[in-house]
Each structure stands twice: as C-alpha cells, then as structure tokens.
Design a protein around this motif. Structure first.
Motif, PDB file in Angstrom:
ATOM      1  N   GLU A  70       0.833  -1.208   0.000  1.00 15.72           N
ATOM      2  CA  GLU A  70       0.000   0.000   0.000  1.00 15.72           C
ATOM      3  C   GLU A  70       0.868   1.259   0.000  1.00 15.72           C
ATOM      4  O   GLU A  70       0.550   2.238  -0.685  1.00 15.72           O
ATOM      5  N   SER A  71       1.940   1.215   0.766  1.00 17.99           N
ATOM      6  CA  SER A  71       2.817   2.375   0.861  1.00 17.99           C
ATOM      7  C   SER A  71       3.562   2.621  -0.448  1.00 17.99           C
ATOM      8  O   SER A  71       3.746   3.772  -0.856  1.00 17.99           O
ATOM      9  N   HIS A  72       3.971   1.553  -1.121  1.00 23.11           N
ATOM     10  CA  HIS A  72       4.571   1.727  -2.447  1.00 23.11           C
ATOM     11  C   HIS A  72       3.574   2.345  -3.417  1.00 23.11           C
ATOM     12  O   HIS A  72       3.925   3.246  -4.194  1.00 23.11           O
ATOM     13  N   MET A  82       1.876   6.847  -6.748  1.00 18.60           N
ATOM     14  CA  MET A  82       0.851   7.797  -7.165  1.00 18.60           C
ATOM     15  C   MET A  82       1.294   9.239  -6.940  1.00 18.60           C
ATOM     16  O   MET A  82       1.023  10.120  -7.762  1.00 18.60           O
ATOM     17  N   LEU A  83       2.017   9.489  -5.853  1.00 20.61           N
ATOM     18  CA  LEU A  83       2.543  10.834  -5.620  1.00 20.61           C
ATOM     19  C   LEU A  83       3.596  11.185  -6.667  1.00 20.61           C
ATOM     20  O   LEU A  83       3.683  12.335  -7.113  1.00 20.61           O
ATOM     21  N   VAL A 118      13.234  -0.764   3.721  1.00 24.07           N
ATOM     22  CA  VAL A 118      11.871  -0.367   3.345  1.00 24.07           C
ATOM     23  C   VAL A 118      11.835   1.124   3.016  1.00 24.07           C
ATOM     24  O   VAL A 118      11.241   1.544   2.012  1.00 24.07           O
ATOM     25  N   ALA A 119      12.478   1.933   3.855  1.00 22.31           N
ATOM     26  CA  ALA A 119      12.517   3.377   3.612  1.00 22.31           C
ATOM     27  C   ALA A 119      13.132   3.688   2.251  1.00 22.31           C
ATOM     28  O   ALA A 119      12.608   4.507   1.484  1.00 22.31           O
ATOM     29  N   GLY A 169      12.564   5.090  -3.536  1.00 24.22           N
ATOM     30  CA  GLY A 169      12.661   4.751  -4.952  1.00 24.22           C
ATOM     31  C   GLY A 169      11.352   4.989  -5.671  1.00 24.22           C
ATOM     32  O   GLY A 169      11.306   5.607  -6.736  1.00 24.22           O
ATOM     33  N   SER A 170      10.249   4.521  -5.069  1.00 22.06           N
ATOM     34  CA  SER A 170       8.931   4.717  -5.686  1.00 22.06           C
ATOM     35  C   SER A 170       8.558   6.187  -5.750  1.00 22.06           C
ATOM     36  O   SER A 170       7.999   6.666  -6.744  1.00 22.06           O
TER      37      SER A 170
END
Length: 300
Positions: free
Chosen positions: A251-253, A258-259, A286-287, A292-293
C-alpha cells in the motif's frame, strides 16, 4: 520532480526516550539510498549529517516539561538553515531522520519559500500534542502542532517566523493512535485525516487520489513527512513507537508511486528508523524502497 536532490542527515534522538534512532540516517545510507536514487538519474549531493548537541545531564530546563527542549530546538534551527540553503539553490531537500521532531526544522526551512505549502503526514500518529496535552513530554509527538504555530515559543519560532503551514493544507494518512488532545485539535482546526478505518474502507488508491485532488488548487508545493511507524510493524519493525494494524508495504509503495505520477512533492523527510530495534536493517531498506517509488522507480 526536481532532478537535483540534497540528502541531509538529521541524527536526532532527543525528541523521545528510546535510544538508537540517531543512527537512522546511517542505516538508510547503508541500505543504499544514494545508489538507488542515482540509478534513477538524479543529481545527488549527500551533505552528511547536521550536528546534534547532546544534553548535559547535570542541567535541566526547569521552566518546561518538554524533554531536551534546548537541544531539540538548537538542532532544528541548524536543520532549518541547511534546508533553506538547499531550497535557495533550487535543490530538493531529502531529510533522513532521526526522530520525528526534526520535521520542525524541515518545515521551517522549506515553508518560507512557499505561499501555501501543503503537507502530507504519513504516520500512525497525529504529532499534534503540546506540553499541555502530551502524556510524555516527548517533542517527536509535537512537530505538526508546532508547525501550525501551536506550542512552546522556542519551537514555534524556529526559523524566525510562524506559523509555517495552515491547517487546511495538511493531510494526515494512516492515523491509528491519537491522544484526546490531538482529536480535539483536529476537530477545532478542521484537519483532514485518513485513519486506518478510512484506508481499509476506501482503499489506498482512493485515499491518495482524494488527497492529491484536495491539495491540487490550494497549494504551491507539498512536503511529505513519512514516519516509518505509519507502516505495520510486520513490515517496518525498527521504529520506536510501533502500532499494530498499519499500512502495508505494498500500500505504501502504491501511495509513493501515485505521488510520483502526480509530480506534486517538493520536499520530503523519512523518519524514525531505529536500527537497534530493527531486524537486519529491514526498516531502513523499506525506507529506501519507498524513496525509490517516490522518485519515479517503476516495476516495468
């Protein structure tokens, strides 16, 4: 997205009482943030870490219930000046924490360059406490309130002006642990909040799209303040104040992707990585993946 990135480490661990989060910037660098973003063809300048003074244990500020107030204020003044200088150069400031109290300095350095800065606060907590409402006196639970001009004047006036942001330009995403005083302030100020309840009901796609639309015609820049405890502890175990039932890694990716597509983020910080509490540097990795995304990495 601005192709010129300045990485600024803010090894602050004085805004709360669990040691180790000062090693967050080093852990994120070790997880390969510079190499990851260079692969995306960004011009990277790593400015290293700002200096954080350690408190003299013999001296206690008697006139405030806030933990390590003097040192937190001093560190954030320095961070504000560093961030301000990079924005003046036309560079995107990417701040690596450190506990979330560093958002006070990040926003102080950024907001002076915008008429209406928007803020996306990706976090399990509202960080809207004051000395009157905080159960702990930990300043890492206060940076959003401080940036709105609410709180101790030594924090509110960092950078020489206040408030830094307006309540109507703030969106909190992922909240699931709010103190009573924070709930009252959210209602009083009309702050837009997507709790985990809304995220579960609507889905992350709709939450981020609504957030983008909400800010679209109101702001001239958007600061992303991402606390790794916004994610579920299964995905990000190395944080000081984990709260079960958080946003997933995927979900966070999606949120970051999207941002990136909306191209609205003009500054960012990633905070609360604590390698002492982590599992094989998982949370720092993870951070870096989320960065990257955010900066345009695609699966195909």
């Amino acid at each position: 997205m601005n192709r010129k990135l300045s990485i600024i480490g803010a090894p602050m661990d004085l805004g709360q009482n669990r040691r180790g989060v000062d090693m967050g910037p080093s852990a994120i660098r070790y997880a390969g943030v510079v190499e990851r973003l260079e692969q995306l063809q960004y011009d990277i300048e790593d400015l290293g870490d700002i200096h954080i003074s350690q408190p003299d244990r013999k001296e206690v500020i008697e006139d405030s219930p806030l933990r390590n107030l003097y040192e937190v204020a001093k560190g954030n003044e320095q961070l504000a000046m560093t961030v301000d200088a990079e924005v003046q150069k036309g560079r995107f400031p990417l701040v690596l924490g450190g506990d979330h109290s560093i958002a006070i300095g990040s926003l102080a350095g950024v907001a002076k360059h915008y008429q209406n800065l928007g803020v996306i606060w990706y976090d399990a907590h509202g960080d809207l406490n004051t000395s009157e409402t905080s159960p702990s006196g930990n300043i890492h639970g206060m940076p959003l309130a401080v940036s709105l001009g609410i709180g101790d004047e030594r924090l509110v006036n960092i950078g020489g002006y206040e408030p830094k942001i307006k309540a109507e330009n703030v969106i909190i995403i992922g909240a699931r642990s709010l103190d009573e005083g924070e709930k009252e302030l959210i209602k009083e100020k009309g702050i837009k909040v997507y709790t985990m309840h809304e995220i579960d009901r609507l889905g992350m796609n709709k939450v981020i799209q609504e957030s983008i639309n909400y800010l679209a015609n109101k702001v001239d820049g958007v600061h992303l303040s991402l606390d790794l405890d916004g994610l579920d502890p299964q995905d990000a175990p190395g944080v000081g104040t984990p709260v079960m039932g958080g946003m997933s890694y995927r979900e966070s990716h999606l949120a970051m992707e999207m941002l990136a597509e909306a191209d609205i983020i003009t500054s960012a910080e990633f905070v609360e990585v604590n390698p002492i509490l982590d599992e094989k540097n998982k949370t720092a990795s993870v951070a870096v993946g989320l960065m990257g995304s955010l900066f345009g990495e695609k699966l195909k």
